[in-house]
Design an enzyme around this catalytic site. Structure first.
Site, PDB file in Angstrom:
ATOM      1  CB  CYS A 299      -0.784  -0.168   1.069  1.00 22.07           C
ATOM      2  SG  CYS A 299      -2.208   1.178   0.818  1.00 22.07           S
TER       3      CYS A 299
ATOM      4  CG  HIS B  71      -3.696  -3.746   3.124  1.00 17.38           C
ATOM      5  ND1 HIS B  71      -3.493  -3.082   3.590  1.00 17.38           N
ATOM      6  CD2 HIS B  71      -4.340  -2.278   2.542  1.00 17.38           C
ATOM      7  CE1 HIS B  71      -2.510  -1.279   3.909  1.00 17.38           C
ATOM      8  NE2 HIS B  71      -3.635  -1.390   3.031  1.00 17.38           N
TER       9      HIS B  71
ATOM     10  CD  GLU C  64      -1.206  -6.109   5.579  1.00 15.34           C
ATOM     11  OE1 GLU C  64      -1.316  -6.705   4.871  1.00 15.34           O
ATOM     12  OE2 GLU C  64      -1.323  -4.800   5.003  1.00 15.34           O
TER      13      GLU C  64
END
Ligand code: XMP
Length: 480
Positions: free
Chosen positions: A81, A168, A170
């Site tokens: 990001c 993202h 994660e």
């Protein structure tokens, strides 16, 4: 041991990134972008670096940044990001606000077969949350994935081993996020994946033993997972030179104070001082209704009580704190293996290690409006009943966190022949991996029915029970 550095540019998911990497059996540590120089990074021998997200624009004057020389160290870097934009920007690319506005939420991403996307379908779902985008790539970079709105959803420069993803990986909303991070760790950085959480406990004990030789240590024990693990590790390191102070502020759950005492003094033989400070806290909280003010008062009073106790103890050389560090100990499903290893290493009982997260201010933030001893007693009972009923469910059906809230709404009820005007209890139960986002749990009606009827029957002054069916976002897990 392979080490990955998570370089923090102010993102809200930094802990999550580190946790995902550790779950893949690679050690990760987090450092602020302000705290590293290229020379230190080279000396530390990192296998790879992850640039995190962050709320800024890379081209803004005050934007967090780092020395561009870091890109030339030969250490593979994955930007996420903001980190993705920063990498491109530092290498000479152009970052600007997208003409089509923000791209937010679950988004289809198409990848074109680069190693970073190995074993990920050509089209999958990722989680986007950005307004700026990379609009022109530096020399040597090429686009390796796109979304409908974002022409550069991922890039690669294999020669310099620089990679970026606008989304993202994660967060669990990214379907193959773990796969992507693992591709970075294993295919690009060449990590072995042989690190184990248990190594951390043994190393921490050894480090503490050395650093605290001959010293007396004081620890504020709440009985939550963080301070409990810290206590057990420290006891292994320094034995009876550790003293724990446990402050009962009157806002604990039912039976909690006794459980903490029984476990730590009884089972572990730890020198534990229990301070019953309920009255002091209720006196401070009288008449206060604003959530943030309640939190501040409870926090400040806690420190006062703790300091008063500490003064009476004579010589203390160090303070220990089991602080919140979600990637190490938070009780989320994804961490089961981690928690287990703490359990095995420390011998802590499930009642402590598998407990749900519980806010520092305790029931104080689950009593809407003024906090009083009477309301705390009411909520304690209602909460215990709800938890008891849900504990009867099959573990697979059990939510990740469940508790009762005492609202400030009164409503009319009828009991026997008489009208009542009692309080309303709200039940909250959420299913989540990481508590950053959460869904309200579709509980079996029978469980809700039993909890409702027991609460209205067994808790005087409560005449209505409601179930909170709001997810996070838009709501938070707690009510205050
Ligand atoms: P929210 O309400 O922010 O909560 O969605 C997310 C998770 O954090 C817990 N929580 C806290 N934990 N101190 C803590 O140690 C606090 O002040 C605090 N506030 C919320 C909450 O129970 C949930 O699991």
């Amino acid at each position: 041991m392979d080490k990955i550095l998570v370089l923090d540019f102010g993102g809200q998911y930094d802990q999550l990134i580190a946790r995902r990497i550790r779950a893949a059996h690679v050690y990760a540590e987090i450092k602020s972008y302000q705290a590293v120089s290229p020379a230190e990074l080279r000396a530390a021998g990192y296998r790879g670096i992850v640039f995190t997200g962050g709320p800024h624009s890379v081209y803004a004057p005050e934007a967090p940044t780092c020395d561009a020389a870091i890109l030339a160290l030969g250490i593979p870097i994955l930007g996420i990001c903001y980190g993705h934009q920063l990498l491109a920007f530092l290498a000479g690319g152009k970052v600007a606000p997208s003409e089509r506005g923000s791209e937010y939420g679950k988004t289809a991403v198409r990848a074109d077969g680069h190693a970073l996307f190995a074993e990920i379908p050509a089209e999958s779902v990722c989680w986007m949350s950005h307004r700026d985008e990379v609009q022109a790539l530096p020399a040597g970079f090429s686009v390796i994935a796109r979304t409908e709105q974002c022409a550069c959803a991922a890039f690669a420069d294999d020669a310099r081993k620089l990679y970026g993803v606008q989304f993202h990986p994660e967060v669990t909303h990214t379907e193959y996020g773990d796969r992507l991070l693992q591709n970075f760790l294993f295919r690009i950085c060449g990590c072995a994946g042989d690190w184990r959480m248990a190594d951390v406990a043994a190393a921490a004990v050894a480090r503490c033993r050395e650093a605290l030789a001959g010293k007396r240590v004081l620890l504020a024990l709440s009985g939550g997972v963080d301070s409990a693990v810290c206590t057990v590790l420290l006891q292994k390191a320094i034995g009876d030179r550790l003293t724990c102070v446990f402050v009962d502020h009157g806002l604990l759950r039912k039976g909690e104070g006794d459980l903490v005492e029984r476990t730590f003094r009884g089972q572990f033989g730890i020198h534990l001082i229990r301070v019953n400070a309920q009255e002091r806290f209720f006196a401070q909280l009288a008449g206060v209704t604003a959530p943030e003010q309640k939190r501040r008062i409870i926090g400040a009073e806690f420190i006062r009580v703790f300091e008063e106790e500490a003064k009476q103890l004579g010589r203390i050389d160090a303070l220990a704190q089991g602080t919140i560090y979600p990637d190490v100990v938070e009780s989320g499903k994804g961490d089961a293996a981690v928690i287990k290893s703490h359990h095995n290493v420390g011998g802590l009982p499930d009642a402590i290690v598998r407990r749900q997260p519980f806010p520092g201010p305790g029931l104080g933030v689950r009593i809407i409006g003024e906090v009083t001893a009477e309301k705390a007693a009411q909520l304690r009972e209602a909460d215990a009943i709800f938890r008891e009923e849900l504990d009867r469910l099959d573990p697979a059906q059990r939510p990740d966190q469940y508790f009762a809230v005492l609202t400030d709404t009164r409503s009319v009820g009828v009991m026997g022949d008489a009208r009542t005007y009692g309080r309303t209890v709200a039940l909250r139960a959420v299913t989540t991996d990481d508590f950053m986002t959460a869904s309200w749990t579709r509980l079996p009606y029978e469980a809700l029915e039993r909890a409702s009827s027991r609460i209205t029957n067994e808790v005087p002054g409560v005449s209505r029970v409601v179930y909170d069916i709001t997810s996070k976002p838009p709501a938070t897990v707690e009510w205050e």
